[in-house]
Design an enzyme around this catalytic site. Structure first.
Site, PDB file in Angstrom:
ATOM      1  N   SER A 140       1.807   4.364  -2.713  1.00  0.00           N
ATOM      2  CA  SER A 140       2.802   4.203  -1.644  1.00  0.00           C
ATOM      3  C   SER A 140       3.861   5.295  -1.823  1.00  0.00           C
ATOM      4  O   SER A 140       3.988   5.868  -2.909  1.00  0.00           O
ATOM      5  CB  SER A 140       3.467   2.837  -1.773  1.00  0.00           C
ATOM      6  OG  SER A 140       4.574   2.721  -0.913  1.00  0.00           O
ATOM      7  N   TYR A 153       7.588  -4.247  -6.375  1.00  0.00           N
ATOM      8  CA  TYR A 153       6.566  -3.467  -5.660  1.00  0.00           C
ATOM      9  C   TYR A 153       6.615  -1.998  -6.090  1.00  0.00           C
ATOM     10  O   TYR A 153       5.594  -1.406  -6.458  1.00  0.00           O
ATOM     11  CB  TYR A 153       6.777  -3.600  -4.156  1.00  0.00           C
ATOM     12  CG  TYR A 153       5.777  -2.834  -3.314  1.00  0.00           C
ATOM     13  CD1 TYR A 153       4.463  -3.287  -3.188  1.00  0.00           C
ATOM     14  CD2 TYR A 153       6.148  -1.672  -2.637  1.00  0.00           C
ATOM     15  CE1 TYR A 153       3.541  -2.589  -2.415  1.00  0.00           C
ATOM     16  CE2 TYR A 153       5.227  -0.973  -1.863  1.00  0.00           C
ATOM     17  CZ  TYR A 153       3.930  -1.438  -1.751  1.00  0.00           C
ATOM     18  OH  TYR A 153       3.028  -0.740  -0.989  1.00  0.00           O
TER      19      TYR A 153
HETATM   20  N1  LIG Z   1       0.897  -0.661   5.411  1.00  0.00           N
HETATM   21  C1  LIG Z   1       1.772   0.123   4.820  1.00  0.00           C
HETATM   22  O1  LIG Z   1       2.780   0.521   5.431  1.00  0.00           O
HETATM   23  C2  LIG Z   1       1.555   0.557   3.411  1.00  0.00           C
HETATM   24  C3  LIG Z   1       2.389   1.564   2.914  1.00  0.00           C
HETATM   25  C4  LIG Z   1       2.206   1.988   1.609  1.00  0.00           C
HETATM   26  C5  LIG Z   1       1.209   1.433   0.829  1.00  0.00           C
HETATM   27  N2  LIG Z   1       0.415   0.443   1.340  1.00  0.00           N
HETATM   28  C6  LIG Z   1      -0.613  -0.111   0.460  1.00  0.00           C
HETATM   29  O2  LIG Z   1      -1.840  -0.161   1.141  1.00  0.00           O
HETATM   30  C7  LIG Z   1      -2.664  -1.176   0.558  1.00  0.00           C
HETATM   31  C8  LIG Z   1      -3.287  -2.003   1.685  1.00  0.00           C
HETATM   32  O3  LIG Z   1      -2.263  -2.718   2.351  1.00  0.00           O
HETATM   33  P1  LIG Z   1      -2.261  -2.989   3.926  1.00  0.00           P
HETATM   34  O4  LIG Z   1      -1.122  -2.264   4.476  1.00  0.00           O
HETATM   35  O5  LIG Z   1      -3.614  -2.794   4.491  1.00  0.00           O
HETATM   36  O6  LIG Z   1      -1.844  -4.539   3.926  1.00  0.00           O
HETATM   37  P2  LIG Z   1      -2.643  -5.867   4.351  1.00  0.00           P
HETATM   38  O7  LIG Z   1      -3.080  -5.763   5.755  1.00  0.00           O
HETATM   39  O8  LIG Z   1      -1.751  -6.991   3.960  1.00  0.00           O
HETATM   40  O9  LIG Z   1      -3.933  -5.845   3.413  1.00  0.00           O
HETATM   41  C9  LIG Z   1      -3.846  -6.146   2.056  1.00  0.00           C
HETATM   42  C10 LIG Z   1      -5.246  -6.315   1.498  1.00  0.00           C
HETATM   43  O10 LIG Z   1      -5.137  -6.632   0.098  1.00  0.00           O
HETATM   44  C11 LIG Z   1      -5.946  -7.770  -0.174  1.00  0.00           C
HETATM   45  N3  LIG Z   1      -5.411  -8.587  -1.258  1.00  0.00           N
HETATM   46  C12 LIG Z   1      -4.172  -9.121  -1.391  1.00  0.00           C
HETATM   47  N4  LIG Z   1      -4.109  -9.890  -2.492  1.00  0.00           N
HETATM   48  C13 LIG Z   1      -5.347  -9.838  -3.070  1.00  0.00           C
HETATM   49  C14 LIG Z   1      -5.918 -10.423  -4.221  1.00  0.00           C
HETATM   50  N5  LIG Z   1      -5.232 -11.258  -5.031  1.00  0.00           N
HETATM   51  N6  LIG Z   1      -7.216 -10.159  -4.511  1.00  0.00           N
HETATM   52  C15 LIG Z   1      -7.944  -9.340  -3.707  1.00  0.00           C
HETATM   53  N7  LIG Z   1      -7.457  -8.759  -2.613  1.00  0.00           N
HETATM   54  C16 LIG Z   1      -6.168  -9.004  -2.292  1.00  0.00           C
HETATM   55  C17 LIG Z   1      -5.962  -8.577   1.132  1.00  0.00           C
HETATM   56  O11 LIG Z   1      -7.175  -9.337   1.213  1.00  0.00           O
HETATM   57  P3  LIG Z   1      -7.298 -10.940   1.040  1.00  0.00           P
HETATM   58  O12 LIG Z   1      -5.998 -11.550   1.475  1.00  0.00           O
HETATM   59  O13 LIG Z   1      -8.478 -11.282   1.898  1.00  0.00           O
HETATM   60  O14 LIG Z   1      -7.585 -11.124  -0.409  1.00  0.00           O
HETATM   61  C18 LIG Z   1      -5.997  -7.467   2.163  1.00  0.00           C
HETATM   62  O15 LIG Z   1      -7.328  -7.065   2.413  1.00  0.00           O
HETATM   63  C19 LIG Z   1      -1.757  -1.957  -0.381  1.00  0.00           C
HETATM   64  O16 LIG Z   1      -2.003  -1.556  -1.712  1.00  0.00           O
HETATM   65  C20 LIG Z   1      -0.360  -1.549   0.037  1.00  0.00           C
HETATM   66  O17 LIG Z   1       0.559  -1.630  -1.028  1.00  0.00           O
HETATM   67  C21 LIG Z   1       0.575   0.004   2.601  1.00  0.00           C
END
Ligand SMILES: NC(=O)c1ccc[n+]([C@@H]2O[C@H](COP(=O)([O-])OP(=O)(O)OC[C@H]3O[C@@H](n4cnc5c(N)ncnc54)[C@H](OP(=O)(O)O)[C@@H]3O)[C@@H](O)[C@H]2O)c1
Length: 264
Positions: A140, A153
């Site tokens: 991130s 985080y």
């Molecule tokens: N969106 C942004 O703006 C942003 C910015 C910077 C970094 N990121 C990073 O991008 C990555 C993906 O996030 P996203 O934005 O796509 O958010 P999201 O839509 O909330 O997706 C998060 C994913 O992580 C999985 N997850 C959460 N807890 C878990 C666990 N205990 N075991 C296995 N899987 C788990 C969830 O699947 P289940 O709930 O089905 O397990 C889901 O598929 C993250 O690492 C986040 O920190 C996102």
């Protein structure tokens, strides 16, 4: 590197960035393994892929570290080994440090840091034996700077940089690549799924995320960098990218800005 027929294992594939990466990898001809906790959502992602016959589902909870050896063996048997592990699964935070229960800090670290490194360590012997492989880490902007309401985080994402920069140096001679990707705001459910001070879900779609980069655009850019085996890349808008440069060259100025910014 040509992604066609490579086997890519993606965590957090049930939603947002992971889902978009799965769809895009599939579109480009890769064999894809989808992992997350929600199997129903993984089935929907599989159905939405261009080549569902080249997509397999492997349910995995990133906090069940003890199961990872078994999960890796299962994953290796689904196609013909693994070429790329995309460590994407993660949870965010929306809470002040003074109010946040330590169990919440631990939960965030368990998923974002320990889950990611434990899965990486379980797969590493396979990459070392075949003398090839690539670990991709979805970090991130908060892996490079810190803002209010994100102490755990940002801590967990910074820790990933330390681990994977060190690992990259260790496994260079084994022909194993490490690519760290730092997204800015992407339009996913990340803020809705973020944890608050008592561990309950925040359940609000923050403006930053709602106006963020569409996940499919993010996925296309990310895969371009993954195929080039870049060491570290930022995929973000101007302000978020500028913050990283300010941190490097004018850290005091960034600190002044960050404490006045209205972070949600
Ligand atoms: N969106 C942004 O703006 C942003 C910015 C910077 C970094 N990121 C990073 O991008 C990555 C993906 O996030 P996203 O934005 O796509 O958010 P999201 O839509 O909330 O997706 C998060 C994913 O992580 C999985 N997850 C959460 N807890 C878990 C666990 N205990 N075991 C296995 N899987 C788990 C969830 O699947 P289940 O709930 O089905 O397990 C889901 O598929 C993250 O690492 C986040 O920190 C996102």
């Amino acid at each position: 590197m040509n992604i066609k027929n490579k086997t890519v294992w993606i965590t957090g594939a049930s939603s947002g960035i992971g889902k978009a990466l799965a769809t895009e990898f599939s579109q480009q001809g890769a064999k894809v393994i989808l992992s997350a906790r929600n199997e129903q959502k993984l089935l929907e992602v599989k159905a939405s892929c261009l080549n569902p016959d080249k997509v397999k589902i492997l349910r995995l909870d990133l906090t069940d570290f003890d199961t990872f050896k078994l999960k890796v063996n299962e994953a290796l048997g689904l196609f013909d080994g693994i070429d790329i592990l995309v460590n994407n699964g993660g949870i965010s935070q929306r809470s002040l440090t003074v109010e946040t229960q330590l169990s919440v800090d631990q939960q965030i670290f368990d998923v974002n840091y320990f889950g990611t490194i434990a899965l990486t360590k379980a797969l590493l012997p396979h990459f070392m034996t075949k003398k090839s492989g690539q670990f991709v880490v979805i970090s991130s902007i908060l892996g490079k700077i810190g803002t209010p309401l994100r102490t755990a985080y940002a801590g967990s994402k910074h820790a990933l940089h330390g681990f994977f920069d060190s690992l990259r140096a260790e496994v260079f001679n084994d022909n194993i690549a490490v690519t760290i990707i730092c997204p800015g705001y992407v339009n996913t459910n990340v803020s809705k799924n973020a944890l608050t001070a008592d561990g309950s879900k925040y359940n609000i779609d923050d403006q930053g995320n709602a106006n963020g980069m569409p996940p499919n655009i993010f996925a296309k850019k990310a895969i371009k960098y993954i195929t080039k085996q870049k060491q570290e890349v930022v995929i973000a808008g101007f302000k978020e990218t500028a913050a990283i440069y300010l941190k490097r060259f004018y850290p005091k100025l960034l600190a002044n800005i960050i404490r006045k910014v209205n972070v949600t």
